[in-house]
Design a protein around this motif. Structure first.
Motif, PDB file in Angstrom:
ATOM      1  N   LEU A  73      -4.056   8.739  -7.770  1.00  0.00           N
ATOM      2  CA  LEU A  73      -3.135   9.231  -6.747  1.00  0.00           C
ATOM      3  C   LEU A  73      -3.036  10.752  -6.851  1.00  0.00           C
ATOM      4  N   PRO A  74      -3.407  11.492  -5.805  1.00  0.00           N
ATOM      5  CA  PRO A  74      -3.471  12.955  -5.904  1.00  0.00           C
ATOM      6  C   PRO A  74      -2.176  13.614  -6.359  1.00  0.00           C
ATOM      7  N   SER A  75      -1.044  13.133  -5.868  1.00  0.00           N
ATOM      8  CA  SER A  75       0.224  13.767  -6.211  1.00  0.00           C
ATOM      9  C   SER A  75       0.598  13.567  -7.676  1.00  0.00           C
ATOM     10  N   ARG A  76      -0.027  12.551  -8.319  1.00  0.00           N
ATOM     11  CA  ARG A  76       0.286  12.292  -9.727  1.00  0.00           C
ATOM     12  C   ARG A  76      -0.846  12.727 -10.656  1.00  0.00           C
ATOM     13  N   ALA A  77      -2.066  12.701 -10.137  1.00  0.00           N
ATOM     14  CA  ALA A  77      -3.197  12.928 -11.022  1.00  0.00           C
ATOM     15  C   ALA A  77      -3.929  14.236 -10.768  1.00  0.00           C
ATOM     16  N   GLY A  78      -3.571  14.961  -9.706  1.00  0.00           N
ATOM     17  CA  GLY A  78      -4.312  16.167  -9.372  1.00  0.00           C
ATOM     18  C   GLY A  78      -5.726  15.782  -9.008  1.00  0.00           C
ATOM     19  N   GLU A  79      -6.707  16.478  -9.527  1.00  0.00           N
ATOM     20  CA  GLU A  79      -8.095  16.094  -9.339  1.00  0.00           C
ATOM     21  C   GLU A  79      -8.336  14.809 -10.122  1.00  0.00           C
ATOM     22  N   PRO A  80      -8.728  13.703  -9.435  1.00  0.00           N
ATOM     23  CA  PRO A  80      -8.854  12.435 -10.139  1.00  0.00           C
ATOM     24  C   PRO A  80      -9.805  12.509 -11.325  1.00  0.00           C
ATOM     25  N   GLU A  81      -9.352  11.947 -12.421  1.00  0.00           N
ATOM     26  CA  GLU A  81     -10.195  11.852 -13.620  1.00  0.00           C
ATOM     27  C   GLU A  81     -11.351  10.900 -13.349  1.00  0.00           C
ATOM     28  N   ARG A  82     -12.520  11.206 -13.830  1.00  0.00           N
ATOM     29  CA  ARG A  82     -13.654  10.326 -13.677  1.00  0.00           C
ATOM     30  C   ARG A  82     -13.878   9.542 -14.968  1.00  0.00           C
ATOM     31  N   ALA A  88       0.832  -1.207   0.000  1.00  0.00           N
ATOM     32  CA  ALA A  88       0.000   0.000   0.000  1.00  0.00           C
ATOM     33  C   ALA A  88       0.867   1.259   0.000  1.00  0.00           C
ATOM     34  N   MET A  89       1.988   1.215   0.710  1.00  0.00           N
ATOM     35  CA  MET A  89       2.903   2.364   0.698  1.00  0.00           C
ATOM     36  C   MET A  89       3.496   2.578  -0.689  1.00  0.00           C
ATOM     37  N   LEU A  90       3.761   1.484  -1.401  1.00  0.00           N
ATOM     38  CA  LEU A  90       4.210   1.629  -2.795  1.00  0.00           C
ATOM     39  C   LEU A  90       3.128   2.304  -3.635  1.00  0.00           C
ATOM     40  N   GLY A  91       1.865   1.988  -3.326  1.00  0.00           N
ATOM     41  CA  GLY A  91       0.771   2.643  -4.024  1.00  0.00           C
ATOM     42  C   GLY A  91       0.717   4.136  -3.747  1.00  0.00           C
ATOM     43  N   ASP A  92       1.049   4.544  -2.517  1.00  0.00           N
ATOM     44  CA  ASP A  92       1.124   5.972  -2.189  1.00  0.00           C
ATOM     45  C   ASP A  92       2.291   6.645  -2.897  1.00  0.00           C
ATOM     46  N   ARG A  93       3.314   5.888  -3.219  1.00  0.00           N
ATOM     47  CA  ARG A  93       4.509   6.443  -3.843  1.00  0.00           C
ATOM     48  C   ARG A  93       4.418   6.447  -5.365  1.00  0.00           C
ATOM     49  N   PHE A  94       3.949   5.333  -5.951  1.00  0.00           N
ATOM     50  CA  PHE A  94       4.004   5.180  -7.408  1.00  0.00           C
ATOM     51  C   PHE A  94       2.633   5.205  -8.085  1.00  0.00           C
ATOM     52  N   GLY A  95       1.563   5.150  -7.309  1.00  0.00           N
ATOM     53  CA  GLY A  95       0.235   5.183  -7.894  1.00  0.00           C
ATOM     54  C   GLY A  95      -0.524   3.886  -7.694  1.00  0.00           C
ATOM     55  N   ARG A  96      -1.843   3.984  -7.741  1.00  0.00           N
ATOM     56  CA  ARG A  96      -2.686   2.803  -7.527  1.00  0.00           C
ATOM     57  C   ARG A  96      -2.700   1.892  -8.769  1.00  0.00           C
ATOM     58  N   ARG A  97      -2.875   2.529  -9.920  1.00  0.00           N
ATOM     59  CA  ARG A  97      -3.063   1.771 -11.163  1.00  0.00           C
ATOM     60  C   ARG A  97      -1.853   0.915 -11.549  1.00  0.00           C
TER      61      ARG A  97
END
Length: 425
Positions: free
Chosen positions: A413-422, A286-295
């Protein structure tokens, strides 16, 4: 956050203890006790059929409790779902067998399994949102992963109790009353979980929705109208996780004991050891997901599942404990690479006013697609003297379908995507 995460983890562990202990019982004893007129394979299929009913009920539970969560708060969901699942599980342990009640016995089993699934369908949404909506943005994946550890803890508790009973009781004692003990214990666990959750507070995002008057009046209708494509994509994407987990935890237990002649104790130890490592790895992934993204983690986990299914089945068929354990471990690590981050990923995909309904329905609909059918399909295609390659082929296809669905979902991920795309409806 530590207190919230602990309450979510413990409650989810208790609910999944209830759910998993049924799966283990279905693999070991429910067939001959409740379907004695069937052949051994048909009895196992029938027992897995009652097991599948819980998955069918889960999307209905997520719709019901999702409405409560989006209209009245995340906190009430966590109490009602735990109470319902706990009561249904205790009742399962009290149902007499077919020899006493006849056809009424499996009917009662079906009804109680349905109620179990209804409660569990609400649990995930409430527990995940309680942590995700309280968590700081940059650590949301980590904190939201704690409810995802709950299934591993619940599985270890359920199978640990079954392992002790199986090792200490004779086969006749285990079939007569021993299998019922974990179901009765669920009542005490549920009472403890309700006490732990009594001090929880409502999430800031729901309080903001309430104060601004922006709560959805009909969350399910709003999700069906405006987010149906997102629900279907998330259900398809997560289906492989359920398929892999229940292949390892439920079907392989029945296959190992009935087809390969491996003892219950050995099979349970192999599976439990792999699940324990999977649970321990969850927060780190999960920490990797916070660092590199969920997808990216979801795509990697899906690809790993597709690659590993044939080796896993080959290792299982050896009937050698160490090799079976390695096969299970590889499959579960691929699975948790995805599921460690979905507790943050799914809520981020939906707007707050319908988040409890949308995320929970997508998550639990995946359970129907991947979890309900897998033990039945795997049992049906695993006959014959050789390795059950049909099971591996089925799981590989499911993994590839899920991979395609994840590829169509956006990063959140907010730090990579800003406002999440829907995802557009």
């Amino acid at each position: 956050m530590a207190r919230l995460a602990a309450a979510s983890l413990v409650g989810t562990a208790i609910e999944f203890f209830d759910f998993f202990v049924y799966g283990t019982a279905a693999a070991l004893v429910l067939g001959p006790l409740f379907f004695p007129t069937f052949s051994p394979v048909a009895g196992t299929l029938a027992a897995f059929g009652t097991f599948a009913v819980g998955f069918v009920a889960r999307p209905l539970g997520s719709a019901l409790f999702g409405h409560v969560g989006d209209r009245y708060g995340r906190r009430p969901v966590m109490f009602a779902s735990l109470l319902l699942t706990g009561c249904a599980t205790v009742a399962v342990g009290c149902v007499p067998s077919y020899a006493t009640l006849g056809i009424t016995a499996p009917v009662l089993l079906l009804v109680l399994r349905f109620l179990q699934g209804l409660g569990l369908g609400g649990e995930w949404g409430g527990a995940v949102l309680l942590t995700a909506e309280h968590a700081p943005e940059r650590r949301r994946g980590l904190w939201a992963s704690f409810p995802q550890i709950g299934p591993a803890v619940g599985f270890l508790l359920a199978n640990g109790v079954m392992l002790v009973l199986s090792a200490t009781l004779t086969d006749a004692q285990f079939r007569e009353w021993g299998w019922r003990v974990p179901f009765w214990a669920a009542g005490l666990l549920a009472a403890g979980g309700l006490l732990l959750r009594s001090s929880l507070t409502e999430t800031p995002q729901f309080r903001e929705l309430t104060e601004s008057g922006r709560r959805a009046s009909a969350p399910l209708a709003e999700v069906a109208r405006g987010h149906w494509r997102l629900v279907l994509l998330t259900a398809g994407a997560l289906a492989v996780g359920y398929a892999v987990f229940y292949t390892v935890s439920t079907w392989s237990l029945a296959y190992g004991t009935e087809q390969l002649g491996v003892s219950r104790t050995v099979m349970l130890v192999c599976i439990m050891a792999a699940v324990a490592i999977k649970g321990a790895a969850t927060p780190f992934l999960a920490m990797l997901g916070d660092r590199f993204g969920r997808r990216p983690l979801c795509l990697a986990g899906c690809a790993a599942c597709a690659v590993w299914m044939f080796p896993m089945v080959g290792l299982l068929h050896t009937a050698r404990p160490l090799l079976m354990f390695l096969g299970f471990l590889g499959a579960l690590l691929a699975f948790i690479t995805m599921f460690a981050v979905v507790a943050a990923y799914l809520p981020e995909l939906y707007e707050p006013r319908v988040r409890c309904t949308g995320a929970a329905v997508g998550y639990n609909l995946a359970g129907v697609l991947g979890g309900a059918l897998t033990p039945i399909v795997a049992t049906a295609v695993s006959g014959g003297p050789g390795p059950p390659w049909g099971v591996a082929a089925y799981l590989t296809v499911v993994a590839l379908v899920s991979l395609g669905c994840f590829a169509l979902l956006p990063e959140t991920l907010p730090s990579r995507a800003g406002e999440p795309e829907r995802v557009p409806a």
